[in-house]
Design an enzyme around this catalytic site. Structure first.
Site, PDB file in Angstrom:
ATOM      1  N   ARG A 149       0.806  -1.234   0.000  1.00 38.02           N
ATOM      2  CA  ARG A 149       0.000   0.000   0.000  1.00 38.02           C
ATOM      3  C   ARG A 149       0.838   1.282   0.000  1.00 38.02           C
ATOM      4  O   ARG A 149       0.319   2.367  -0.211  1.00 38.02           O
ATOM      5  CB  ARG A 149      -0.954   0.000   1.205  1.00 38.02           C
ATOM      6  CG  ARG A 149      -2.227  -0.779   0.923  1.00 38.02           C
ATOM      7  CD  ARG A 149      -3.220  -0.589   2.037  1.00 38.02           C
ATOM      8  NE  ARG A 149      -2.886  -1.398   3.198  1.00 38.02           N
ATOM      9  CZ  ARG A 149      -3.322  -1.147   4.436  1.00 38.02           C
ATOM     10  NH1 ARG A 149      -4.099  -0.103   4.660  1.00 38.02           N
ATOM     11  NH2 ARG A 149      -2.993  -1.929   5.434  1.00 38.02           N
ATOM     12  N   GLY A 187       8.195  -4.175  12.363  1.00 38.89           N
ATOM     13  CA  GLY A 187       9.014  -3.081  11.833  1.00 38.89           C
ATOM     14  C   GLY A 187       8.213  -1.867  11.399  1.00 38.89           C
ATOM     15  O   GLY A 187       8.736  -0.757  11.324  1.00 38.89           O
ATOM     16  N   ASN A 215       1.166   1.828   7.078  1.00 40.44           N
ATOM     17  CA  ASN A 215       0.851   0.975   5.929  1.00 40.44           C
ATOM     18  C   ASN A 215       0.699   1.764   4.639  1.00 40.44           C
ATOM     19  O   ASN A 215       0.648   1.201   3.565  1.00 40.44           O
ATOM     20  CB  ASN A 215      -0.457   0.210   6.182  1.00 40.44           C
ATOM     21  CG  ASN A 215      -0.339  -0.680   7.397  1.00 40.44           C
ATOM     22  OD1 ASN A 215       0.433  -1.622   7.414  1.00 40.44           O
ATOM     23  ND2 ASN A 215      -1.075  -0.348   8.447  1.00 40.44           N
ATOM     24  N   ARG A 239      24.099  24.518   3.770  1.00 41.31           N
ATOM     25  CA  ARG A 239      24.173  23.186   3.160  1.00 41.31           C
ATOM     26  C   ARG A 239      25.351  22.402   3.733  1.00 41.31           C
ATOM     27  O   ARG A 239      26.153  22.941   4.479  1.00 41.31           O
ATOM     28  CB  ARG A 239      24.273  23.347   1.639  1.00 41.31           C
ATOM     29  CG  ARG A 239      22.969  23.882   1.034  1.00 41.31           C
ATOM     30  CD  ARG A 239      23.122  24.173  -0.443  1.00 41.31           C
ATOM     31  NE  ARG A 239      23.729  23.045  -1.127  1.00 41.31           N
ATOM     32  CZ  ARG A 239      24.404  23.142  -2.270  1.00 41.31           C
ATOM     33  NH1 ARG A 239      24.557  24.327  -2.853  1.00 41.31           N
ATOM     34  NH2 ARG A 239      24.919  22.077  -2.832  1.00 41.31           N
ATOM     35  N   LYS A 244      27.753  26.660   1.404  1.00 35.97           N
ATOM     36  CA  LYS A 244      28.029  25.238   1.210  1.00 35.97           C
ATOM     37  C   LYS A 244      29.499  24.969   1.404  1.00 35.97           C
ATOM     38  O   LYS A 244      30.323  25.697   0.846  1.00 35.97           O
ATOM     39  CB  LYS A 244      27.609  24.817  -0.210  1.00 35.97           C
ATOM     40  CG  LYS A 244      27.758  23.339  -0.462  1.00 35.97           C
ATOM     41  CD  LYS A 244      28.273  22.999  -1.851  1.00 35.97           C
ATOM     42  CE  LYS A 244      29.755  23.164  -1.987  1.00 35.97           C
ATOM     43  NZ  LYS A 244      30.340  22.576  -3.206  1.00 35.97           N
ATOM     44  N   TYR A 260      32.613  26.762  -9.413  1.00 33.29           N
ATOM     45  CA  TYR A 260      32.468  25.650 -10.364  1.00 33.29           C
ATOM     46  C   TYR A 260      32.658  26.163 -11.781  1.00 33.29           C
ATOM     47  O   TYR A 260      31.959  27.095 -12.217  1.00 33.29           O
ATOM     48  CB  TYR A 260      31.068  25.058 -10.190  1.00 33.29           C
ATOM     49  CG  TYR A 260      30.792  23.835 -11.024  1.00 33.29           C
ATOM     50  CD1 TYR A 260      31.649  22.749 -11.002  1.00 33.29           C
ATOM     51  CD2 TYR A 260      29.652  23.762 -11.818  1.00 33.29           C
ATOM     52  CE1 TYR A 260      31.377  21.622 -11.762  1.00 33.29           C
ATOM     53  CE2 TYR A 260      29.365  22.638 -12.568  1.00 33.29           C
ATOM     54  CZ  TYR A 260      30.239  21.566 -12.541  1.00 33.29           C
ATOM     55  OH  TYR A 260      29.970  20.447 -13.292  1.00 33.29           O
ATOM     56  N   SER A 316      29.857  44.948  -2.571  1.00 27.92           N
ATOM     57  CA  SER A 316      28.639  44.297  -3.049  1.00 27.92           C
ATOM     58  C   SER A 316      28.744  43.860  -4.500  1.00 27.92           C
ATOM     59  O   SER A 316      29.458  44.473  -5.295  1.00 27.92           O
ATOM     60  CB  SER A 316      27.456  45.267  -2.918  1.00 27.92           C
ATOM     61  OG  SER A 316      27.246  45.540  -1.557  1.00 27.92           O
TER      62      SER A 316
HETATM   63  C1  UD1 Z   1      -1.269  -8.097  12.550  1.00 32.86           C
HETATM   64  C2  UD1 Z   1      -1.920  -8.958  13.636  1.00 32.86           C
HETATM   65  C3  UD1 Z   1      -3.192  -8.274  14.118  1.00 32.86           C
HETATM   66  C4  UD1 Z   1      -2.843  -6.900  14.641  1.00 32.86           C
HETATM   67  C5  UD1 Z   1      -2.093  -6.078  13.599  1.00 32.86           C
HETATM   68  C6  UD1 Z   1      -1.572  -4.821  14.232  1.00 32.86           C
HETATM   69  C7  UD1 Z   1      -1.389 -11.280  13.066  1.00 32.86           C
HETATM   70  C8  UD1 Z   1      -1.886 -12.546  12.505  1.00 32.86           C
HETATM   71  N1  UD1 Z   1      -2.226 -10.246  13.067  1.00 32.86           N
HETATM   72  O1  UD1 Z   1      -2.164  -8.035  11.455  1.00 32.86           O
HETATM   73  O2  UD1 Z   1      -3.789  -9.047  15.150  1.00 32.86           O
HETATM   74  O3  UD1 Z   1      -4.030  -6.230  15.048  1.00 32.86           O
HETATM   75  O4  UD1 Z   1      -0.973  -6.806  13.073  1.00 32.86           O
HETATM   76  O5  UD1 Z   1      -0.958  -3.993  13.285  1.00 32.86           O
HETATM   77  O6  UD1 Z   1      -0.241 -11.203  13.496  1.00 32.86           O
HETATM   78  N2  UD1 Z   1       5.230  -9.987   8.378  1.00 32.86           N
HETATM   79  C9  UD1 Z   1       6.306 -10.747   8.026  1.00 32.86           C
HETATM   80  N3  UD1 Z   1       6.097 -11.941   7.393  1.00 32.86           N
HETATM   81  C10 UD1 Z   1       4.849 -12.418   7.159  1.00 32.86           C
HETATM   82  C11 UD1 Z   1       3.741 -11.629   7.524  1.00 32.86           C
HETATM   83  C12 UD1 Z   1       3.958 -10.411   8.149  1.00 32.86           C
HETATM   84  O7  UD1 Z   1       7.460 -10.345   8.242  1.00 32.86           O
HETATM   85  O8  UD1 Z   1       4.749 -13.515   6.595  1.00 32.86           O
HETATM   86  C13 UD1 Z   1       5.465  -8.686   9.037  1.00 32.86           C
HETATM   87  C14 UD1 Z   1       5.030  -7.513   8.193  1.00 32.86           C
HETATM   88  O9  UD1 Z   1       6.098  -7.022   7.384  1.00 32.86           O
HETATM   89  C15 UD1 Z   1       4.631  -6.493   9.249  1.00 32.86           C
HETATM   90  C16 UD1 Z   1       4.132  -7.372  10.401  1.00 32.86           C
HETATM   91  O10 UD1 Z   1       4.705  -8.635  10.210  1.00 32.86           O
HETATM   92  O11 UD1 Z   1       5.745  -5.733   9.701  1.00 32.86           O
HETATM   93  C17 UD1 Z   1       2.620  -7.449  10.472  1.00 32.86           C
HETATM   94  O12 UD1 Z   1       2.115  -8.084   9.323  1.00 32.86           O
HETATM   95  P1  UD1 Z   1       0.747  -7.650   8.643  1.00 32.86           P
HETATM   96  O13 UD1 Z   1       0.492  -8.544   7.483  1.00 32.86           O
HETATM   97  O14 UD1 Z   1       0.746  -6.185   8.418  1.00 32.86           O
HETATM   98  O15 UD1 Z   1      -0.297  -8.029   9.812  1.00 32.86           O
HETATM   99  P2  UD1 Z   1      -1.767  -7.478   9.967  1.00 32.86           P
HETATM  100  O16 UD1 Z   1      -2.666  -8.164   9.026  1.00 32.86           O
HETATM  101  O17 UD1 Z   1      -1.743  -6.003  10.003  1.00 32.86           O
HETATM  102 CA    CA Z   2      -0.147  -4.242   9.419  1.00 36.92          CA
END
Ligand code: UD1
Ligand code: CA
Length: 447
Positions: A18, A103, A228, A317, A335, A371, A389
């Protein structure tokens, strides 16, 4: 903070579709550095024994951004439970508390994480502690199912009943788990659910099934904001800026219009610094005590020493060094140049690749022509020099200490100490010429 053993797993394998970007989501910046680095700083403050970041294939930039933390690659995105499992080999036989963070939730505070760890190490010794929150709009967050004895389960929105969807307490995604039980719980998670994913959230019901206790701690909705989309990135930026401004003011800087000052994660401000409205700090700026910065200035990679006066409308800068008591005025760009003590560059000038000696005065509209289309060259202006000036100083060139350059000069050769350097067309006056010209014009018109 707790002294019990701690490891941290950060999930960052998602690209963040997204965001509509070629960069991994966690690399998008907040206050001038990737959002994941904000989270890593919060993590570092907890002094964990080990940190493992789960990244997606080809995310070398993320691995670099989180170094020296270890990274493991989740080749297929099969869900948050599957993602955590990828860290198993890296964590080996670690048996303390394992904290799982996302993250894309970079605003978490150490204080909140500290409360979770306290709960985890508390008398009930829960197998899982979840960080819950009550967002204004609960949307599609997973919901916490809470009972008398703590947390019973987490249901994902897509799998929840209408009644469960009405629960106000949401899952932030942050969890503290007992490392001794974690892997056995994860290995039992299935993917028979609405998204066909391995949900990390299933560990709660599984642990309860084993007869273990689970609990939750509540956090502020603001710090649990997940990024997101670009719109959410902007909301997160606003939160980070608010925090940085509060820190700057608590540290002894006056911000006359704080909401209009944009700070960077590494901005250093001394005491009794006064910052006017609409000032932007890029990365790598340090400001000494008692500096005054008037409105509408833009800074990056520069140092401003004690008592200097900058702006309004000044641009510093990378490589600009403004020494004590120097003045930089409106519409001046500096700069890679040192402006030594007490020197003044007050109006409409460009000073690049240069030294301006102590107490030198640079007249309005002075340009260092650094330059030539191929190379950058240096301009050296001695202490106490006076540049008239609208002068162009064509580098490489040096103006001696105490020298004067006549206004409007284009200087292509070095000027000695205490000399006058003058390089402009000679003045000529033709008496009555203008009147004769007008008369001639009028006589033609009347024909
Ligand atoms: C998740 C939670 C949900 C919570 C929400 C909060 C689960 C099943 N659901 O949902 O309960 O309310 O976060 O924001 O955990 N990621 C991976 N590998 C994967 C899947 C995800 O590294 O296979 C990482 C994503 O990069 C992200 C985080 O895990 O940083 C969350 O994944 P995302 O798919 O956004 O979870 P949500 O559906 O938002
Ligand atoms: Ca999420």
């Amino acid at each position: 903070m707790s002294t019990a053993k701690l490891a941290v797993i950060v999930l960052a394998a998602g690209m963040g579709t997204r965001m509509k970007s070629n960069h991994p989501k966690v690399m998008h910046p907040l206050a001038g550095r990737p959002m994941i680095r904000h989270l890593m700083q919060t993590v570092a403050a907890l002094a964990p024994e080990r940190v493992v970041v789960v990244v997606g294939p080809g995310m070398d930039v993320v691995a670099q951004a989180v170094a020296p933390a270890a990274t493991v690659v989740q080749t297929e995105r099969l869900g948050t439970g599957h993602a955590v499992l990828q860290a198993k080999a890296a964590l080996g036989d670690f048996d303390g508390t394992v904290l799982v963070l996302y993250g894309d939730t970079p605003l978490l505070t150490g204080e909140t994480l500290g409360r979770m760890l306290e709960n985890r190490n508390g008398p009930r010794n829960p197998a899982v502690v979840v960080l819950g929150f009550r967002p204004v709009d609960a949307g599609e967050y997973g919901r916490l199912v809470v009972g008398g004895e703590g947390l019973k389960a987490i249901v994902e929105w897509k799998d929840a009943t209408d009644e469960q969807r009405s629960y106000p307490l949401c899952n932030s995604g942050v969890m503290a788990l007992d490392g001794k039980r974690l892997w056995s719980l994860l290995e039992r998670i299935g993917n028979d659910n609405a998204k066909n994913e391995y949900y990390l959230t299933d560990v709660v019901a599984l642990a309860r099934g084993d007869g273990a206790c689970c609990s939750y701690v509540q956090g502020e909705a603001e710090e649990l904001l997940g990024v997101n989309s670009r719109a959410e990135l902007a909301l997160a930026e606003a939160v980070v800026q608010r925090r940085l401004r509060a820190e700057a003011m608590a540290g002894g800087a006056t911000l006359t219009a704080p909401d209009t000052v944009w700070l960077c994660w590494d901005t250093e401000l001394g005491q009794d610094v006064v910052i006017g409205p609409h000032v932007v700090f890029g990365p790598g700026v340090s400001v000494g005590d008692t500096v005054t910065i008037k409105g509408f200035c833009h800074f990056e990679g520069c140092r401003i020493e004690k008592g200097a006066e900058i702006g309004p409308f000044a641009r510093l800068r990378p490589g600009a060094m403004i020494d004590e008591g120097a003045h930089i005025g409106n519409f001046v760009e500096i700069k890679k140049a040192t402006i030594e003590k007490g020197a003044k560059v007050n109006h409409l000038s460009y000073i690049g690749d240069a030294r301006v000696g102590a107490k030198a005065n640079i007249g309005a509209g002075t340009i260092t022509c650094n330059y030539d289309g191929f190379d950058k060259s240096f301009t050296d202006i001695g202490a106490g020099a006076f540049i008239g000036s609208n002068s162009s100083l064509v580098a490489p060139v040096s103006i001696g200490a105490g020298a004067i350059v006549g206004a409007g000069s284009t200087i292509t050769q070095n000027v000695e100490d205490d000399a006058l350097g003058l390089a402009r067309g000679r003045f000529e006056q033709k008496s009555g010429w203008a009147k004769r010209f007008r008369d001639l014009k009028n006589s033609r018109k009347n024909k």
